[in-house]
Motif scaffolding. Structure first.
Motif, PDB file in Angstrom:
ATOM      1  N   MET A   2      16.021  14.322  90.009  1.00  0.00           N
ATOM      2  CA  MET A   2      16.197  13.356  88.924  1.00  0.00           C
ATOM      3  C   MET A   2      17.677  13.112  88.652  1.00  0.00           C
ATOM      4  N   ASP A   3      18.481  14.174  88.684  1.00  0.00           N
ATOM      5  CA  ASP A   3      19.922  14.033  88.466  1.00  0.00           C
ATOM      6  C   ASP A   3      20.543  13.157  89.544  1.00  0.00           C
ATOM      7  N   ARG A   4      20.136  13.381  90.788  1.00  0.00           N
ATOM      8  CA  ARG A   4      20.687  12.602  91.901  1.00  0.00           C
ATOM      9  C   ARG A   4      20.273  11.137  91.795  1.00  0.00           C
ATOM     10  N   THR A   5      19.015  10.876  91.462  1.00  0.00           N
ATOM     11  CA  THR A   5      18.499   9.509  91.434  1.00  0.00           C
ATOM     12  C   THR A   5      19.017   8.720  90.242  1.00  0.00           C
ATOM     13  N   GLU A   6      19.018   9.323  89.054  1.00  0.00           N
ATOM     14  CA  GLU A   6      19.301   8.586  87.832  1.00  0.00           C
ATOM     15  C   GLU A   6      20.757   8.649  87.395  1.00  0.00           C
ATOM     16  N   VAL A   7      21.541   9.557  87.995  1.00  0.00           N
ATOM     17  CA  VAL A   7      22.946   9.672  87.573  1.00  0.00           C
ATOM     18  C   VAL A   7      23.894   9.514  88.759  1.00  0.00           C
ATOM     19  N   TRP A  64      22.571  11.393  79.713  1.00  0.00           N
ATOM     20  CA  TRP A  64      21.309  11.484  80.449  1.00  0.00           C
ATOM     21  C   TRP A  64      20.587  12.791  80.143  1.00  0.00           C
ATOM     22  N   LEU A  65      21.334  13.885  80.048  1.00  0.00           N
ATOM     23  CA  LEU A  65      20.729  15.185  79.781  1.00  0.00           C
ATOM     24  C   LEU A  65      20.086  15.209  78.396  1.00  0.00           C
ATOM     25  N   ALA A  66      20.736  14.583  77.404  1.00  0.00           N
ATOM     26  CA  ALA A  66      20.158  14.526  76.060  1.00  0.00           C
ATOM     27  C   ALA A  66      18.863  13.712  76.053  1.00  0.00           C
ATOM     28  N   ARG A  67      18.854  12.583  76.771  1.00  0.00           N
ATOM     29  CA  ARG A  67      17.630  11.763  76.825  1.00  0.00           C
ATOM     30  C   ARG A  67      16.505  12.501  77.539  1.00  0.00           C
ATOM     31  N   ASP A  68      16.847  13.207  78.611  1.00  0.00           N
ATOM     32  CA  ASP A  68      15.829  13.939  79.357  1.00  0.00           C
ATOM     33  C   ASP A  68      15.232  15.050  78.513  1.00  0.00           C
ATOM     34  N   THR A  69      16.050  15.689  77.688  1.00  0.00           N
ATOM     35  CA  THR A  69      15.582  16.814  76.883  1.00  0.00           C
ATOM     36  C   THR A  69      14.765  16.368  75.684  1.00  0.00           C
ATOM     37  N   ILE A  70      15.156  15.277  75.043  1.00  0.00           N
ATOM     38  CA  ILE A  70      14.557  14.879  73.763  1.00  0.00           C
ATOM     39  C   ILE A  70      13.515  13.775  73.925  1.00  0.00           C
ATOM     40  N   ALA A  71      13.703  12.863  74.880  1.00  0.00           N
ATOM     41  CA  ALA A  71      12.861  11.668  74.926  1.00  0.00           C
ATOM     42  C   ALA A  71      11.988  11.552  76.163  1.00  0.00           C
ATOM     43  N   GLU A 129      13.390  27.506  82.518  1.00  0.00           N
ATOM     44  CA  GLU A 129      12.065  27.295  83.084  1.00  0.00           C
ATOM     45  C   GLU A 129      10.964  27.337  82.024  1.00  0.00           C
ATOM     46  N   GLY A 130      11.265  27.855  80.835  1.00  0.00           N
ATOM     47  CA  GLY A 130      10.244  27.944  79.801  1.00  0.00           C
ATOM     48  C   GLY A 130       9.740  26.598  79.350  1.00  0.00           C
ATOM     49  N   ASN A 131      10.634  25.633  79.168  1.00  0.00           N
ATOM     50  CA  ASN A 131      10.218  24.282  78.764  1.00  0.00           C
ATOM     51  C   ASN A 131      10.852  23.197  79.620  1.00  0.00           C
ATOM     52  N   ARG A 132      11.376  23.583  80.806  1.00  0.00           N
ATOM     53  CA  ARG A 132      12.006  22.661  81.770  1.00  0.00           C
ATOM     54  C   ARG A 132      13.185  21.918  81.152  1.00  0.00           C
ATOM     55  N   GLU A 133      13.841  22.520  80.183  1.00  0.00           N
ATOM     56  CA  GLU A 133      14.965  21.859  79.509  1.00  0.00           C
ATOM     57  C   GLU A 133      16.246  22.060  80.304  1.00  0.00           C
ATOM     58  N   GLY A 134      16.918  20.973  80.627  1.00  0.00           N
ATOM     59  CA  GLY A 134      18.210  21.080  81.295  1.00  0.00           C
ATOM     60  C   GLY A 134      19.275  21.508  80.303  1.00  0.00           C
ATOM     61  N   LEU A 135      19.873  22.670  80.544  1.00  0.00           N
ATOM     62  CA  LEU A 135      20.890  23.193  79.632  1.00  0.00           C
ATOM     63  C   LEU A 135      22.274  22.690  79.980  1.00  0.00           C
ATOM     64  N   ALA A 136      22.516  22.415  81.256  1.00  0.00           N
ATOM     65  CA  ALA A 136      23.834  21.931  81.670  1.00  0.00           C
ATOM     66  C   ALA A 136      23.716  21.258  83.022  1.00  0.00           C
ATOM     67  N   SER A 137      24.515  20.232  83.211  1.00  0.00           N
ATOM     68  CA  SER A 137      24.657  19.567  84.506  1.00  0.00           C
ATOM     69  C   SER A 137      26.032  18.931  84.513  1.00  0.00           C
ATOM     70  N   LEU A 138      27.051  19.777  84.612  1.00  0.00           N
ATOM     71  CA  LEU A 138      28.426  19.331  84.433  1.00  0.00           C
ATOM     72  C   LEU A 138      29.309  19.841  85.564  1.00  0.00           C
ATOM     73  N   PRO A 139      30.411  19.127  85.861  1.00  0.00           N
ATOM     74  CA  PRO A 139      31.373  19.660  86.833  1.00  0.00           C
ATOM     75  C   PRO A 139      31.928  20.985  86.332  1.00  0.00           C
ATOM     76  N   ARG A 197       2.902  15.633  79.269  1.00  0.00           N
ATOM     77  CA  ARG A 197       3.495  14.315  79.025  1.00  0.00           C
ATOM     78  C   ARG A 197       4.242  14.246  77.691  1.00  0.00           C
ATOM     79  N   VAL A 198       4.938  15.300  77.372  1.00  0.00           N
ATOM     80  CA  VAL A 198       5.817  15.319  76.195  1.00  0.00           C
ATOM     81  C   VAL A 198       7.183  15.813  76.640  1.00  0.00           C
ATOM     82  N   PRO A 199       8.259  15.509  75.879  1.00  0.00           N
ATOM     83  CA  PRO A 199       9.599  15.987  76.234  1.00  0.00           C
ATOM     84  C   PRO A 199       9.703  17.509  76.085  1.00  0.00           C
ATOM     85  N   PRO A 200      10.697  18.127  76.742  1.00  0.00           N
ATOM     86  CA  PRO A 200      10.861  19.581  76.659  1.00  0.00           C
ATOM     87  C   PRO A 200      11.003  20.099  75.234  1.00  0.00           C
TER      88      PRO A 200
END
Length: 266
Positions: free
Chosen positions: A214-219, A238-245, A139-149, A253-256
């Motif tokens: 976002m995960d549901r819509t874009e992945v 997708w997680l790398a793009r969301d975090t960096i770009a 929650e500090g920078n809204r960075e997704g750390l994991a979204s995996l099975p 309006r900047v990446p996490p």
């Protein structure tokens, strides 16, 4: 039987047919037509009263215990049909009762590893197999750390701690994966505070809910997956793009990673 008798009576009244033809059209035998109807409710009342009194004092008794007890009491009724009709031979599931959860303010200071938000999402592969993803968000920078099975919450948390460090607290709902004793033990062992939402209040975990959308819509809804390997590959990209770009409006309006860079654990 009562429905067929009523149907035969309707045929006689509406079409003026004979009793034989009315019974044949309704699928009712003539013997049953001429037999006087019985009041089953009155005949079954003593049996029902005895059964209800028995299960009131012993609600966990099964079929055979009730049968033997009524036999000992001297009741020789053929009450099995009523027992099944009441549903007493079916397993009655107890209601899951959760402890009272205090309302936890949704505070998100711009400090990494203060609070990680967790949630579980479900989807299906192309062949119909179901799988679930465990989403973890800082929650500090809204960075997704994991979204995996990952059906094992504790093992994934250990992997994330080895990469990003130990969080101060975890925010999650009251799902079975998060109220398990293993999760509580892991938090106690690692000195992590466990924050559970109030039941029916997903807005108390709004940051991970937006991440889920976002995960549901874009992945998940954008791809047809045939294997869990494909889910991991597409989700990691997708997680790398969301975090960096990806610019986030709530972060200026900047990446996490631009808003709050992270130094990975050794």
């Amino acid at each position: 039987m009562a429905r067929r008798r009523a149907l035969a009576t309707w045929f006689q009244t509406a079409y003026q047919v004979s009793t034989v033809r009315a019974c044949r059209l309704a699928g009712l035998s003539r013997t049953a037509w001429y037999r006087p109807p019985r009041d089953r409710a009155a005949a079954d009342a003593p049996v029902l009263d005895a059964l209800l009194a028995l299960i009131e004092t012993s609600p966990l008794w099964g079929f055979w215990l009730c049968r033997d007890r009524l036999k000992v009491l001297g009741h020789g009724w053929n009450w099995k049909r009523i027992y099944r009709a009441l549903g007493l031979n079916l397993t009655r599931r107890g209601k899951t009762r959760l402890p009272t959860r205090p309302r936890v303010p949704l505070e998100a200071p711009a400090i990494l590893n203060t609070t990680w938000a967790l949630d579980v999402m479900g989807d299906t592969l192309y062949d119909g197999r179901c799988y679930r993803t465990l989403n973890v968000l800082d929650e500090g920078n809204r960075e997704g750390l994991a979204s995996l099975p990952s059906p094992r919450v504790v093992s994934l948390l250990d992997q994330l701690v080895a990469i990003y460090g130990t969080p101060g607290q975890l925010r999650c709902d009251n799902g079975p994966a998060f109220i398990a004793e293993k999760v509580a033990t892991w938090c106690t062992t690692n000195g992590v505070k466990l924050l559970h939402l109030q039941p029916g209040k997903p807005n108390q975990n709004a940051f991970i809910e937006r991440f889920n959308r976002m995960d549901r819509t874009e992945v998940l809804n954008a791809w047809v997956f045939t294997s869990l390997a494909e889910v991991r590959e597409i989700t990691e990209g997708w997680l790398a793009r969301d975090t960096i770009a990806r610019p986030h409006r709530s972060l200026g309006r900047v990446p996490p990673r631009t808003f709050l860079p992270r130094t990975l654990a050794a």
